[in-house]
Design a protein around this motif. Sequence first.
Motif, PDB file in Angstrom:
ATOM      1  N   VAL A 119       0.847  -1.205   0.000  1.00 41.10           N
ATOM      2  CA  VAL A 119       0.000   0.000   0.000  1.00 41.10           C
ATOM      3  C   VAL A 119       0.879   1.251   0.000  1.00 41.10           C
ATOM      4  O   VAL A 119       0.676   2.185  -0.792  1.00 41.10           O
ATOM      5  CB  VAL A 119      -0.934   0.005   1.248  1.00 41.10           C
ATOM      6  CG1 VAL A 119      -1.677   1.330   1.370  1.00 41.10           C
ATOM      7  CG2 VAL A 119      -1.923  -1.165   1.173  1.00 41.10           C
ATOM      8  N   HIS A 120       1.881   1.260   0.867  1.00 50.74           N
ATOM      9  CA  HIS A 120       2.750   2.435   0.952  1.00 50.74           C
ATOM     10  C   HIS A 120       3.537   2.641  -0.337  1.00 50.74           C
ATOM     11  O   HIS A 120       3.703   3.775  -0.796  1.00 50.74           O
ATOM     12  CB  HIS A 120       3.715   2.287   2.140  1.00 50.74           C
ATOM     13  CG  HIS A 120       3.007   2.328   3.467  1.00 50.74           C
ATOM     14  ND1 HIS A 120       3.564   1.864   4.629  1.00 50.74           N
ATOM     15  CD2 HIS A 120       1.768   2.759   3.807  1.00 50.74           C
ATOM     16  CE1 HIS A 120       2.709   2.023   5.628  1.00 50.74           C
ATOM     17  NE2 HIS A 120       1.603   2.557   5.150  1.00 50.74           N
ATOM     18  N   ALA A 121       3.992   1.524  -0.935  1.00 46.70           N
ATOM     19  CA  ALA A 121       4.765   1.651  -2.178  1.00 46.70           C
ATOM     20  C   ALA A 121       3.899   2.255  -3.288  1.00 46.70           C
ATOM     21  O   ALA A 121       4.354   3.126  -4.048  1.00 46.70           O
ATOM     22  CB  ALA A 121       5.296   0.283  -2.603  1.00 46.70           C
ATOM     23  N   VAL A 122       2.640   1.820  -3.357  1.00 47.40           N
ATOM     24  CA  VAL A 122       1.736   2.364  -4.384  1.00 47.40           C
ATOM     25  C   VAL A 122       1.496   3.853  -4.128  1.00 47.40           C
ATOM     26  O   VAL A 122       1.504   4.670  -5.055  1.00 47.40           O
ATOM     27  CB  VAL A 122       0.399   1.582  -4.410  1.00 47.40           C
ATOM     28  CG1 VAL A 122      -0.630   2.296  -5.262  1.00 47.40           C
ATOM     29  CG2 VAL A 122       0.619   0.159  -4.928  1.00 47.40           C
ATOM     30  N   ALA A 123       1.315   4.213  -2.858  1.00 46.90           N
ATOM     31  CA  ALA A 123       1.086   5.632  -2.529  1.00 46.90           C
ATOM     32  C   ALA A 123       2.277   6.471  -2.996  1.00 46.90           C
ATOM     33  O   ALA A 123       2.094   7.562  -3.556  1.00 46.90           O
ATOM     34  CB  ALA A 123       0.870   5.793  -1.023  1.00 46.90           C
ATOM     35  N   ARG A 124       3.479   5.950  -2.793  1.00 50.30           N
ATOM     36  CA  ARG A 124       4.676   6.702  -3.235  1.00 50.30           C
ATOM     37  C   ARG A 124       4.690   6.843  -4.756  1.00 50.30           C
ATOM     38  O   ARG A 124       4.979   7.908  -5.293  1.00 50.30           O
ATOM     39  CB  ARG A 124       5.946   5.996  -2.752  1.00 50.30           C
ATOM     40  CG  ARG A 124       6.298   6.342  -1.291  1.00 50.30           C
ATOM     41  CD  ARG A 124       7.687   5.853  -0.912  1.00 50.30           C
ATOM     42  NE  ARG A 124       7.727   4.401  -0.833  1.00 50.30           N
ATOM     43  CZ  ARG A 124       7.422   3.696   0.269  1.00 50.30           C
ATOM     44  NH1 ARG A 124       7.051   4.317   1.377  1.00 50.30           N
ATOM     45  NH2 ARG A 124       7.461   2.381   0.258  1.00 50.30           N
ATOM     46  N   GLU A 125       4.324   5.746  -5.435  1.00 47.14           N
ATOM     47  CA  GLU A 125       4.313   5.812  -6.909  1.00 47.14           C
ATOM     48  C   GLU A 125       3.269   6.790  -7.413  1.00 47.14           C
ATOM     49  O   GLU A 125       3.509   7.527  -8.377  1.00 47.14           O
ATOM     50  CB  GLU A 125       3.990   4.418  -7.478  1.00 47.14           C
ATOM     51  CG  GLU A 125       5.201   3.548  -7.687  1.00 47.14           C
ATOM     52  CD  GLU A 125       4.817   2.307  -8.484  1.00 47.14           C
ATOM     53  OE1 GLU A 125       4.618   2.425  -9.715  1.00 47.14           O
ATOM     54  OE2 GLU A 125       4.673   1.230  -7.857  1.00 47.14           O
ATOM     55  N   ILE A 126       2.113   6.795  -6.761  1.00 48.18           N
ATOM     56  CA  ILE A 126       1.062   7.738  -7.179  1.00 48.18           C
ATOM     57  C   ILE A 126       1.568   9.164  -6.960  1.00 48.18           C
ATOM     58  O   ILE A 126       1.456  10.025  -7.837  1.00 48.18           O
ATOM     59  CB  ILE A 126      -0.255   7.487  -6.392  1.00 48.18           C
ATOM     60  CG1 ILE A 126      -0.851   6.120  -6.757  1.00 48.18           C
ATOM     61  CG2 ILE A 126      -1.276   8.592  -6.682  1.00 48.18           C
ATOM     62  CD1 ILE A 126      -2.041   5.695  -5.896  1.00 48.18           C
ATOM     63  N   GLY A 127       2.143   9.388  -5.784  1.00 48.82           N
ATOM     64  CA  GLY A 127       2.659  10.730  -5.463  1.00 48.82           C
ATOM     65  C   GLY A 127       3.674  11.210  -6.488  1.00 48.82           C
ATOM     66  O   GLY A 127       3.715  12.395  -6.833  1.00 48.82           O
ATOM     67  N   ALA A 128       4.466  10.283  -6.994  1.00 47.05           N
ATOM     68  CA  ALA A 128       5.525  10.666  -7.932  1.00 47.05           C
ATOM     69  C   ALA A 128       4.994  11.028  -9.314  1.00 47.05           C
ATOM     70  O   ALA A 128       5.678  11.697 -10.084  1.00 47.05           O
ATOM     71  CB  ALA A 128       6.522   9.521  -8.050  1.00 47.05           C
ATOM     72  N   SER A 129       3.758  10.611  -9.635  1.00 42.55           N
ATOM     73  CA  SER A 129       3.310  10.875 -11.015  1.00 42.55           C
ATOM     74  C   SER A 129       1.932  11.543 -11.122  1.00 42.55           C
ATOM     75  O   SER A 129       1.446  11.759 -12.221  1.00 42.55           O
ATOM     76  CB  SER A 129       3.314   9.563 -11.817  1.00 42.55           C
ATOM     77  OG  SER A 129       2.720   8.545 -11.070  1.00 42.55           O
TER      78      SER A 129
END
Length: 436
Positions: A100-110
Motif C-alpha cells: 500500500v505504501h509503495a503504491v502511494a509513493r508511486e502515485i505521489g511521484a506521477s
Amino acid sequence: MKIAMVGSGYVGLVSGACFADFGHDVVCIDKDQSKIDALHAGIMPIYEPGLDALVESNVKSGRLSFSTDLASAIQGASAIFIAVGTPSRRGDGHADLSFVHAVAREIGASLKNDAVIVTKSTVPVGTGDEVERILQDSATTAKFEVVSNPEFLREGAAIDDFKRPDRIVIGTESDFGQEVMREVYRPLYLNESPILFTSRRSAELIKYAANAFLATKITFINEMADLCEKVGADVQDVSRGIGMDGRIGAKFLHAGPGYGGSCFPKDTLALLKTAEDYESPVRIVEAVVKVNDSRKRAMGRKVIDALGGTEAARGKTVGMLGLTFKPNTDDMRDSPAIGVAQALQDAGVKVVAYDPEGMEQARPLLPDVHMVNDPYAAITGADAVALVTEWNEFRALDLDRVKELANAPILVDLRNVYDPAEVRAAGFEYVSIGRA
Ligand code: UGA
C-alpha cells in the motif's frame, strides 16, 4: 469518469470490471506483467463465477483496459483506488502495508491532476493518514484527498455483492472526497443502495469490525453445535430458532468445520494487533481466533472417531470431498480441509481427495494427499467419506453408488448437507455437526 484501479487481484479486478460495467472508463493496473498479459488474453487470474464474461464484455466495449505502467495509466483519473494485498506480516500477524505504501509513493511521484485516492485494500485504522502523509511528502502539486472505501465482497458471489451491496461505506469528511465518491457510485446510488459517509478512521474500523463480528457469529454457532452433540439437541433447529429473531439474523449461523479463507483469519488477527497497539483488548475476538484455530484439527479427529478411534484408523483411507475453504472458489487459504487432512495423516490415515476447482492450489499445501478427478474416484475403496466443502455436486451424491464403491458406508458430513434420516435409511453410519 476515469477510474484507475491499482492492484488487479481479487478485489481490484472485480471492482474494476463492475465499475466499467456501470459505464466508467476503468484501467486496472498491476506490476505483474504475466497477470496483465493473461488478462489481455482473456484469462482470469482467479476463479470467480461470471468474472470472465464481465471482463470480456467491458474490454470489448472499450471501457476496461489493463496496464503495468502506473505513472501513465493514472493520468486523468478522478479516482485512483489502491487495491493491493495486505497479507498477514510474517511472524506477528500485523497487516503488511508495504505494498500500500509503495503504491502511494508511486502515485505521489506521477499524479498531475486533482484526484481522490481511495484505499480499498483492507487496512488497519490510521493507514489513510499514512497514505496522506506519503502523498503530502511527494512531489505532486495536484489537489488530492485520501478516502477509505472498504469492500464487503464474498468470494464466489463477488459480482452480485458488488452490484447489490447492503451498504457502501465511504470514509471521508471532505466535500471534494464525497463529491467524487458519489459520482463513482452513482449507478448504485440511483438503485437506492445505502451509502454511509463516515470519518476515514471509522470506515477503516468498520471493515475489521464487520469481519470480526461475522467470524464471531460462526464461531458461536460452532460451539453451540458441540454443545448440541453433548445434550442431544439439533444445531440446525437452534440456528433457525435464534436466527428468526430479527435482532440476531439467520445469516452466518451455519455450523461447520470453522471459518477459513483470505479474509476472516487474517483480519481477525490484524484487529487483535490494532487492539493491542491501542491497549484496548478485544477479548471476544481473541477467543474466536483460538476456538476457530483448534476446530480444524478437531474436525480431523471427528473423522478418526468415525473410523473407530486412533488405533482402528491407522492404515485406513478417507475419501475427502472438497478442499477449498468454501464452494465456488479455488482459494485454499486457511481452508479447514488443510487441518482435517493433516490430522488424518498424522494419525496414519491415507487421504484421497477431490475438489472441483481447488486441487491445483491444494497440491503444494497437501503434498501427501492423493488427488483424483472425480468424487466417486475419491470414494472408491474409502473406509469413510468426509464431506468438507459444500460444493453443489456433493449435495446429491448417488448414495447407493457411494455404498457400493466405498469400503465401508461411513459418511462424515462437516457441512450438514444431508438429512440424517435419509442417509441412515440408505444404510450409512452418518456423522454430522451438532446433530445427535
Ligand atoms: C468474507 C466476508 O463475508 C465479506 O463480506 C468480506 O468482504 C470478505 O470476507 C473480505 O474481507 O474480503 P469470504 O472470505 O469470501 O468473505 O467468505 P465467506 O462467505 O464470508 O465465508 C468465510 C468462511 O466462513 C468460510 O470458510 C465459510 O465456510 C465460513 N462460514 C460462513 C461458515 O462456516 N458458516 C457460515 O454460516 C458462513
